[in-house]
Design a protein around this motif. Sequence first.
Motif, PDB file in Angstrom:
ATOM      1  N   GLU A 126      91.419  70.607  57.338  1.00  0.00           N
ATOM      2  CA  GLU A 126      92.052  71.904  57.595  1.00  0.00           C
ATOM      3  C   GLU A 126      93.457  71.747  58.156  1.00  0.00           C
ATOM      4  O   GLU A 126      94.309  72.603  57.943  1.00  0.00           O
ATOM      5  CB  GLU A 126      91.192  72.738  58.541  1.00  0.00           C
ATOM      6  N   ARG A 127      93.701  70.665  58.874  1.00  0.00           N
ATOM      7  CA  ARG A 127      95.038  70.427  59.450  1.00  0.00           C
ATOM      8  C   ARG A 127      95.949  69.700  58.476  1.00  0.00           C
ATOM      9  O   ARG A 127      97.024  69.239  58.844  1.00  0.00           O
ATOM     10  CB  ARG A 127      94.910  69.635  60.743  1.00  0.00           C
ATOM     11  N   GLY A 128      95.525  69.569  57.218  1.00  0.00           N
ATOM     12  CA  GLY A 128      96.396  68.994  56.193  1.00  0.00           C
ATOM     13  C   GLY A 128      96.301  67.498  56.038  1.00  0.00           C
ATOM     14  O   GLY A 128      97.195  66.879  55.486  1.00  0.00           O
ATOM     15  N   ARG A 129      95.239  66.887  56.526  1.00  0.00           N
ATOM     16  CA  ARG A 129      95.029  65.436  56.419  1.00  0.00           C
ATOM     17  C   ARG A 129      96.239  64.658  56.970  1.00  0.00           C
ATOM     18  O   ARG A 129      96.847  63.857  56.277  1.00  0.00           O
ATOM     19  CB  ARG A 129      94.773  65.032  54.980  1.00  0.00           C
ATOM     20  N   PRO A 130      96.564  64.872  58.220  1.00  0.00           N
ATOM     21  CA  PRO A 130      97.760  64.212  58.778  1.00  0.00           C
ATOM     22  C   PRO A 130      97.600  62.691  58.844  1.00  0.00           C
ATOM     23  O   PRO A 130      96.506  62.177  59.066  1.00  0.00           O
ATOM     24  CB  PRO A 130      97.857  64.796  60.191  1.00  0.00           C
ATOM     25  N   LEU A 131      98.697  62.004  58.631  1.00  0.00           N
ATOM     26  CA  LEU A 131      98.702  60.556  58.771  1.00  0.00           C
ATOM     27  C   LEU A 131      98.864  60.200  60.238  1.00  0.00           C
ATOM     28  O   LEU A 131      99.441  60.949  61.020  1.00  0.00           O
ATOM     29  CB  LEU A 131      99.839  59.946  57.948  1.00  0.00           C
ATOM     30  N   GLY A 132      98.351  59.074  60.612  1.00  0.00           N
ATOM     31  CA  GLY A 132      98.483  58.611  61.985  1.00  0.00           C
ATOM     32  C   GLY A 132      97.245  58.919  62.806  1.00  0.00           C
ATOM     33  O   GLY A 132      96.226  59.385  62.300  1.00  0.00           O
ATOM     34  N   ARG A 133      97.363  58.633  64.088  1.00  0.00           N
ATOM     35  CA  ARG A 133      96.242  58.823  65.001  1.00  0.00           C
ATOM     36  C   ARG A 133      95.784  60.273  65.024  1.00  0.00           C
ATOM     37  O   ARG A 133      96.603  61.195  65.079  1.00  0.00           O
ATOM     38  CB  ARG A 133      96.669  58.392  66.400  1.00  0.00           C
ATOM     39  N   TRP A 134      94.478  60.486  64.964  1.00  0.00           N
ATOM     40  CA  TRP A 134      93.906  61.830  64.975  1.00  0.00           C
ATOM     41  C   TRP A 134      94.011  62.437  66.355  1.00  0.00           C
ATOM     42  O   TRP A 134      93.572  61.851  67.333  1.00  0.00           O
ATOM     43  CB  TRP A 134      92.463  61.768  64.520  1.00  0.00           C
ATOM     44  N   LYS A 135      94.598  63.614  66.408  1.00  0.00           N
ATOM     45  CA  LYS A 135      94.716  64.365  67.652  1.00  0.00           C
ATOM     46  C   LYS A 135      94.274  65.787  67.369  1.00  0.00           C
ATOM     47  O   LYS A 135      95.039  66.565  66.816  1.00  0.00           O
ATOM     48  CB  LYS A 135      96.156  64.341  68.160  1.00  0.00           C
ATOM     49  N   PRO A 136      93.046  66.122  67.685  1.00  0.00           N
ATOM     50  CA  PRO A 136      92.589  67.487  67.425  1.00  0.00           C
ATOM     51  C   PRO A 136      93.357  68.496  68.257  1.00  0.00           C
ATOM     52  O   PRO A 136      93.874  68.187  69.318  1.00  0.00           O
ATOM     53  CB  PRO A 136      91.115  67.458  67.820  1.00  0.00           C
ATOM     54  N   SER A 137      93.404  69.715  67.736  1.00  0.00           N
ATOM     55  CA  SER A 137      94.140  70.764  68.472  1.00  0.00           C
ATOM     56  C   SER A 137      93.280  71.402  69.525  1.00  0.00           C
ATOM     57  O   SER A 137      92.119  71.225  69.604  1.00  0.00           O
ATOM     58  CB  SER A 137      94.636  71.834  67.507  1.00  0.00           C
TER      59      SER A 137
END
Length: 137
Positions: A126-137
Amino acid sequence: MRYLPMSLALGALRRGRGIEQLLGGFEEEGRRGVKHALIFPAPRGLCYVMCTAVEDTAELDRHGGLLYPSDDAFYPEDANREGTRPVGSAPTPEGAIELAERELDADPRLWVNLGMLGYEYRDFVERGRPLGRWKPS
C-alpha cells in the motif's frame, strides 16, 4: 497491537514460538525483492536467526501477501530454492534478537508473531513497495 513489545517478543521465543520482521525492499540487477527476518527457537533454548529474500512480484499479492519461502525465492540457486540463509544462532532469545539487530539491521520495535508478516507486507504494498529499510507509518 501488531508489534510486540520486547517483553512479549522474548516471551514468545521462550514459549517456543517464532517471531519475524519485514526488513524492507531492495533492487538488484533490475529485479525487485523484499527481505524478512525470522527467529525461531529450538530445543534446549538455542534460537536460530534466518533471513529470507523473495522476489517482489504480483504473485506474492495473489497469495495474500505471504512472504514465506517458495519458488519466488530471489536467489533460486540456493540448495533448497527457498532464498533463506542462516544468519546464526544464539543461546538465548535476547542474544538472537541482538544478533538480528547487528547482522540484519532489524528494529527491536517491529517484531511480530509468526504468521503476521502478511499484514506487514500488505502495508508495504500500500505504501508503494518502498526500497530500503521498512519503516511503517
